[in-house]
Scaffold this active site. Structure first.
Site, PDB file in Angstrom:
ATOM      1  CG  ASP A   1      36.566  39.112  23.142  1.00 14.61           C
ATOM      2  OD1 ASP A   1      36.283  38.192  22.376  1.00 14.61           O
ATOM      3  OD2 ASP A   1      35.782  39.584  23.985  1.00 14.61           O
TER       4      ASP A   1
ATOM      5  CG  HIS B   1      36.145  38.498  32.382  1.00 13.44           C
ATOM      6  ND1 HIS B   1      35.262  37.913  33.256  1.00 13.44           N
ATOM      7  CD2 HIS B   1      35.768  38.148  31.140  1.00 13.44           C
ATOM      8  CE1 HIS B   1      34.380  37.216  32.563  1.00 13.44           C
ATOM      9  NE2 HIS B   1      34.657  37.345  31.278  1.00 13.44           N
TER      10      HIS B   1
HETATM   11  N1  CMC Z   1      41.019  49.254  30.158  1.00 11.76           N
HETATM   12  C1  CMC Z   1      41.261  50.216  31.052  1.00 11.76           C
HETATM   13  N2  CMC Z   1      40.701  50.239  32.289  1.00 11.76           N
HETATM   14  C2  CMC Z   1      39.850  49.260  32.591  1.00 11.76           C
HETATM   15  C3  CMC Z   1      39.571  48.205  31.698  1.00 11.76           C
HETATM   16  C4  CMC Z   1      40.196  48.232  30.441  1.00 11.76           C
HETATM   17  N3  CMC Z   1      39.954  47.272  29.540  1.00 11.76           N
HETATM   18  N4  CMC Z   1      38.684  47.362  32.267  1.00 11.76           N
HETATM   19  C5  CMC Z   1      38.421  47.858  33.489  1.00 11.76           C
HETATM   20  N5  CMC Z   1      39.134  48.992  33.691  1.00 11.76           N
HETATM   21  C6  CMC Z   1      39.182  49.796  34.920  1.00 11.76           C
HETATM   22  C7  CMC Z   1      37.941  50.657  35.063  1.00 11.76           C
HETATM   23  O1  CMC Z   1      38.104  51.922  34.458  1.00 11.76           O
HETATM   24  C8  CMC Z   1      37.792  50.738  36.551  1.00 11.76           C
HETATM   25  O2  CMC Z   1      38.763  51.655  37.015  1.00 11.76           O
HETATM   26  P1  CMC Z   1      38.445  52.570  38.324  1.00 11.76           P
HETATM   27  O3  CMC Z   1      38.345  51.596  39.451  1.00 11.76           O
HETATM   28  O4  CMC Z   1      39.596  53.497  38.412  1.00 11.76           O
HETATM   29  O5  CMC Z   1      37.142  53.266  38.035  1.00 11.76           O
HETATM   30  C9  CMC Z   1      38.246  49.356  37.039  1.00 11.76           C
HETATM   31  O6  CMC Z   1      39.155  48.886  36.019  1.00 11.76           O
HETATM   32  C10 CMC Z   1      37.092  48.352  37.182  1.00 11.76           C
HETATM   33  O7  CMC Z   1      36.372  48.345  35.961  1.00 11.76           O
HETATM   34  P2  CMC Z   1      34.815  48.031  35.830  1.00 11.76           P
HETATM   35  O8  CMC Z   1      34.285  48.711  34.630  1.00 11.76           O
HETATM   36  O9  CMC Z   1      34.141  48.284  37.125  1.00 11.76           O
HETATM   37  O10 CMC Z   1      34.869  46.478  35.604  1.00 11.76           O
HETATM   38  P3  CMC Z   1      33.652  45.616  35.093  1.00 11.76           P
HETATM   39  O11 CMC Z   1      33.752  44.322  35.790  1.00 11.76           O
HETATM   40  O12 CMC Z   1      32.379  46.354  35.223  1.00 11.76           O
HETATM   41  O13 CMC Z   1      33.932  45.470  33.527  1.00 11.76           O
HETATM   42  C11 CMC Z   1      34.660  44.681  31.451  1.00 11.76           C
HETATM   43  C12 CMC Z   1      34.406  44.321  32.920  1.00 11.76           C
HETATM   44  C13 CMC Z   1      35.036  43.404  30.702  1.00 11.76           C
HETATM   45  C14 CMC Z   1      33.368  45.225  30.827  1.00 11.76           C
HETATM   46  C15 CMC Z   1      35.807  45.719  31.381  1.00 11.76           C
HETATM   47  O14 CMC Z   1      36.988  45.185  31.924  1.00 11.76           O
HETATM   48  C16 CMC Z   1      36.043  46.233  29.969  1.00 11.76           C
HETATM   49  O15 CMC Z   1      35.373  47.166  29.539  1.00 11.76           O
HETATM   50  N6  CMC Z   1      37.000  45.608  29.204  1.00 11.76           N
HETATM   51  C17 CMC Z   1      37.214  45.976  27.836  1.00 11.76           C
HETATM   52  C18 CMC Z   1      36.147  45.324  26.950  1.00 11.76           C
HETATM   53  C19 CMC Z   1      36.376  43.841  26.795  1.00 11.76           C
HETATM   54  O16 CMC Z   1      37.493  43.394  26.528  1.00 11.76           O
HETATM   55  N7  CMC Z   1      35.285  43.054  26.902  1.00 11.76           N
HETATM   56  C20 CMC Z   1      35.322  41.604  26.701  1.00 11.76           C
HETATM   57  C21 CMC Z   1      35.059  40.833  27.959  1.00 11.76           C
HETATM   58  S1  CMC Z   1      35.487  39.104  27.815  1.00 11.76           S
HETATM   59  C22 CMC Z   1      34.408  38.463  26.634  1.00 11.76           C
HETATM   60  C23 CMC Z   1      32.979  38.509  27.068  1.00 11.76           C
HETATM   61  O17 CMC Z   1      32.650  37.948  28.094  1.00 11.76           O
HETATM   62  O18 CMC Z   1      32.182  39.087  26.343  1.00 11.76           O
END
Ligand code: CMC
Length: 437
Positions: A372, A315
């Site tokens: 989720d 998140h």
């Molecule tokens: N699985 C694997 N790796 C992950 C995941 C994941 N679910 N989430 C983040 N990472 C890794 C990402 O690859 C990155 O790694 P590195 O530093 O090596 O490049 C690091 O963690 C930071 O990730 P980020 O993309 O910079 O984090 P963010 O804050 O931009 O993204 C997120 C947040 C929710 C979009 C992301 O965690 C994600 O894609 N999760 C899966 C989708 C999901 O479950 N979404 C629902 C969110 S909660 C409900 C809502 O609010 O809608």
């Protein structure tokens, strides 16, 4: 800037040194002690802007609706902890709280409930709009289109004084989104539409409209109604997420409530946001079908060359357990027990969670289950089809979107949202006629 005037400047200043120049910028402190540097004068005085990809460090507004402390796993609506509301309140009461800022009295609750009932029917002509969609159309596309189309039926939405009819419009939207969702589902199944029943409360009415048959009313079980109501309550607001920021951005242009919320539905649809609940179920199904105990999948998402993520994990704000995930997990255990169901996907989810929480990749990045991860298991137990999961999220998020819209409407200081950019394209060049290119 949105509604609240409670957060106050601490009177302290931050100093930015830009080469030879320096500028003092006010520090703003929220009611829970969060600190921000107000850069409102930065460009005027220095020519610089800030660059913040994905807005991870940018406060886009002041807001008095929801507080999150992602490090400590805290979520509060209007100051009330989510755990207390989940235990003691219900969705429509929480909706009132979010929109109006206080818990309703008996009279206020009765009035709100009456407005929801009086406004639950769609304009009869709206029924024909559903005929234009293919039965395979995604219900989120139908939801956003129909919400936007509703503006055509309520010309008062387009009047300049949007405050005058706000209460009715808000009730109409909250109540009718449920009817639209049920109709979208019935359309996908080729079933006749069922009108809302004014004797039913909010969540039971949705179940009735989705699942009753002309010859057989749906068996409304108390624990199922409670579980659905809890899902809505837990999704009701989450401060400046992608869809809510979209609603606020569209609202800042002066667009009407229905147009703003239709835009919010589109933003919510994406798999990194609300669409994650559908993606989680698809992922769990796929792992279960392949016979993997979760280990292969975990290795795959850790591979930087692979775009696949562990859906329902991670998140932007929570760097600890998402408090909603804890509540949903406990409730889905209770629901499965009450309905005497066992779900192999729940076992897959539990194995994945265990593996991820002890894997340095997830631990180091502070990736925990989000709302989720388990909500799909619960919706599956209720009997909601996977394609409707994100629609349930949208119904739940409605009061939050409405509250944020209202915050902008009520604010005397609101300006159109219009970020800047750093241009990295071609420098000036001149048109070349086609035969010379
Ligand atoms: N699985 C694997 N790796 C992950 C995941 C994941 N679910 N989430 C983040 N990472 C890794 C990402 O690859 C990155 O790694 P590195 O530093 O090596 O490049 C690091 O963690 C930071 O990730 P980020 O993309 O910079 O984090 P963010 O804050 O931009 O993204 C997120 C947040 C929710 C979009 C992301 O965690 C994600 O894609 N999760 C899966 C989708 C999901 O479950 N979404 C629902 C969110 S909660 C409900 C809502 O609010 O809608």
């Amino acid at each position: 800037m949105g509604g609240s005037n409670r957060p106050e400047s601490a009177g302290k200043m931050a100093k930015a040194v830009l080469g030879e120049e320096s500028i003092e910028l006010p520090i703003v402190v929220g009611t829970e002690g969060e600190r921000a540097i107000d850069i409102g004068q930065l460009r005027n005085r220095t020519g610089y802007i800030t660059l913040d990809d994905g807005y991870a460090n940018t406060g886009s507004c002041k807001s008095a609706i929801t507080f999150i402390d992602g490090e400590r796993g805290i979520l509060r609506y209007r100051g009330y902890p989510i755990e207390e509301l989940a235990e003691r309140s219900r969705f429509t009461e929480v909706a009132y709280l979010l929109i109006e800022g206080h818990l309703p009295t008996h009279e206020e609750e009765a009035r709100f409930s009456r407005l929801l009932t009086e406004n639950e029917l769609l304009h009869e002509d709206m029924r024909f709009h559903f005929e234009g969609f293919p039965s395979t159309g995604h219900p989120m596309a139908i939801l956003s289109s129909i919400i936007n189309a509703q503006s055509c039926f309520y010309p008062e939405l387009l009047l300049p004084d949007k405050q005058e009819n706000f209460e009715i419009m808000a009730a109409r939207l909250m109540s009718q989104v449920r009817t639209v969702a049920a109709y979208a589902y019935r359309k996908s199944r080729g079933l006749p539409f069922i009108y809302p029943n004014p004797d039913f409360k909010y969540s039971e009415n949705l179940l009735h409209m989705m699942f009753s048959l002309p010859y057989k009313p749906y068996d409304l079980k108390e624990e199922v109604i409670k579980a659905l109501d809890l899902i809505f309550l837990l999704h009701a607001d989450h401060e400046q997420n992608c869809s809510t920021s979209t609603v606020r951005m569209v609202a800042s242009s002066g667009a009407n409530l229905f147009a703003c919320v239709a835009a919010g539905v589109c933003a919510l649809w994406g798999p990194l946001h609300g669409g994650a609940n559908q993606a989680v179920l698809e992922m769990l199904n796929e792992i279960h079908r392949s016979g993997d105990d979760g280990s292969n999948f975990i290795e795959m998402v850790k591979d930087p060359a692979n775009k696949q993520r562990l859906m329902g994990f991670g998140h932007r704000v929570y760097k600890n357990f998402d408090p909603r995930a804890k509540i949903i997990k406990a409730q889905s255990d209770r629901l499965l027990a009450a309905l005497n169901l066992s779900d192999p996907l729940l076992d897959v989810a539990q194995r994945l969670e265990e593996k991820a929480l002890s894997d340095p990749y997830f631990v180091d990045r502070k990736l925990y289950p989000n709302v989720d991860f388990y909500s799909g298991i619960m919706m599956r137990a209720i009997g909601i089809p996977v394609a409707m999961f994100t629609v349930m999220f949208a119904i739940g998020r409605m009061p939050g979107w409405i509250a944020h819209y209202k915050e902008i409407l009520d604010s005397s200081k609101s300006r159109i949202d219009r970020p800047r950019q750093i241009y990295v394209g071609e420098r000036e060049r001149h048109y070349v006629p086609r035969d010379q290119r």
